[in-house]
Design an enzyme around this catalytic site. Structure first.
Site, PDB file in Angstrom:
ATOM      1  N   SER A  40      11.004   9.161  59.706  1.00 13.97           N
ATOM      2  CA  SER A  40      10.027   8.223  59.160  1.00 13.97           C
ATOM      3  C   SER A  40       9.207   8.973  58.120  1.00 13.97           C
ATOM      4  O   SER A  40       9.753   9.599  57.210  1.00 13.97           O
ATOM      5  CB  SER A  40       9.159   7.652  60.284  1.00 13.97           C
ATOM      6  OG  SER A  40       8.194   6.755  59.777  1.00 13.97           O
TER       7      SER A  40
ATOM      8  N   TYR B  35       7.131   0.551  50.994  1.00 17.96           N
ATOM      9  CA  TYR B  35       7.574   1.738  51.719  1.00 17.96           C
ATOM     10  C   TYR B  35       6.828   1.827  53.050  1.00 17.96           C
ATOM     11  O   TYR B  35       7.429   2.070  54.098  1.00 17.96           O
ATOM     12  CB  TYR B  35       7.322   2.989  50.881  1.00 17.96           C
ATOM     13  CG  TYR B  35       7.741   4.267  51.568  1.00 17.96           C
ATOM     14  CD1 TYR B  35       9.088   4.606  51.689  1.00 17.96           C
ATOM     15  CD2 TYR B  35       6.797   5.143  52.089  1.00 17.96           C
ATOM     16  CE1 TYR B  35       9.481   5.777  52.315  1.00 17.96           C
ATOM     17  CE2 TYR B  35       7.179   6.320  52.708  1.00 17.96           C
ATOM     18  CZ  TYR B  35       8.513   6.631  52.818  1.00 17.96           C
ATOM     19  OH  TYR B  35       8.899   7.789  53.444  1.00 17.96           O
TER      20      TYR B  35
ATOM     21  N   LYS C 141       8.246   1.775  56.935  1.00 21.06           N
ATOM     22  CA  LYS C 141       7.992   2.873  57.869  1.00 21.06           C
ATOM     23  C   LYS C 141       7.144   2.432  59.060  1.00 21.06           C
ATOM     24  O   LYS C 141       7.407   2.832  60.205  1.00 21.06           O
ATOM     25  CB  LYS C 141       7.334   4.052  57.136  1.00 21.06           C
ATOM     26  CG  LYS C 141       8.253   4.710  56.113  1.00 21.06           C
ATOM     27  CD  LYS C 141       9.589   5.131  56.730  1.00 21.06           C
ATOM     28  CE  LYS C 141      10.491   5.838  55.744  1.00 21.06           C
ATOM     29  NZ  LYS C 141      11.821   6.165  56.309  1.00 21.06           N
TER      30      LYS C 141
END
Length: 278
Positions: free
Chosen positions: A135, A149, A153
């Site tokens: 991650s 993004y 994550k």
């Protein structure tokens, strides 16, 4: 004991560093790439018996299942899965195209989910295994200009925390690796940037441009040292759920979690006010 590792995205960055270190110590690596580079071809020639490379687009669920099934058929087991394939996407939410959004979620989120789902039945039947999800500390700390993004994550971390509880009875451990900035192609080569709008110039949404420019200083993280620590987690029992790599990343994570905790603690009366008064 020698292990068999399935690692996505071995052509560069953490994936390449992990593969090189594991092969050097005698383990078997089944690695996936979208495009096979010369250095991966060289590794294949150097380790013909312990490196097996598959071409894989992690947005293709059928291909994921084929790679996992072929790995088990040809190598007998998967001791460790490392979900590493992914990339960064930068730009304000308004600047991102529909294609930008769909592709990063399919790659960084759904691709990892489907790979884990494909591996679990095999690990369960073989009596155990280890799932390592790469991650980012960006799965806990959010910055402007990086919204999708972070969405991927934060999402994969929630998925892994739930799955870790589901598979624990089958001796399958799950670890989420949260690296800080590292000197890899992720920041200095493979990062995707949206079509930027002048309206966001000189605002926090475009602060990432300074970070992506090597002239402003390189990221502090050493990918080889980080890879070594990731490999070590596979032997830790119980499996560590969260592993932060990088001092700056750890401090930023602690600071954000403390802020979040204080924010929630200040809502005690508000939360209780919505309960039934039986």
């Amino acid at each position: 004991m020698r292990k068999t590792w399935l690692i996505t995205g071995i052509s560069s960055g953490f994936g390449k560093a992990l593969t090189e270190q594991l092969l050097a110590k005698g383990d078997t690596v089944i690695g996936t790439v979208r495009t096979e580079k010369d250095d991966i071809r060289a590794l294949t020639k150097q380790y013909p018996d312990t490196l097996d490379v598959y071409h894989l687009d992690v947005t293709n669920v059928d291909e994921i299942r084929q790679v996992v099934n072929s790995t088990v058929k040809n190598h007998g087991k998967i001791d460790v899965l490392i979900n590493n394939a992914g990339y960064g996407l930068f730009g304000a939410a308004e600047e991102l195209s529909d294609k930008d959004i769909n592709l990063i979620l399919a790659t960084d989120l759904t691709g990892s989910i489907q790979m884990i789902r494909a591996v679990i039945p095999h690990m369960r039947k073989q009596g155990g295994g280890r799932i390592i999800q790469i991650s980012s500390y960006g799965g806990q700390v959010a910055y402007p200009g990086n919204s999708l993004y972070h969405a991927a994550k934060f999402g994969i971390e929630g998925f892994c925390e739930s799955v870790a509880q589901e598979v624990a009875p089958f001796n399958i451990g799950v670890s989420i690796i949260e690296p800080g900035g590292a000197r890899t192609e992720f920041r200095y080569g493979s990062a995707h940037i949206a079509k930027l709008m002048p309206e966001y110039d000189n605002t926090p949404a475009h602060s990432f441009l300074k970070m992506l420019d090597p002239a402003n200083g390189l990221a502090p993280g050493d990918p080889d040292k980080m890879a070594s620590q990731i490999i070590e987690t596979a032997d830790q029992k119980p499996a560590p759920l969260h592993v932060v790599l990088g001092s700056q990343a750890l401090q930023a994570t602690i600071d954000r979690l403390n802020d979040r905790l204080n924010e929630y603690k200040n809502q005690t009366d508000l939360a209780a006010s919505t309960d039934f008064k039986d």
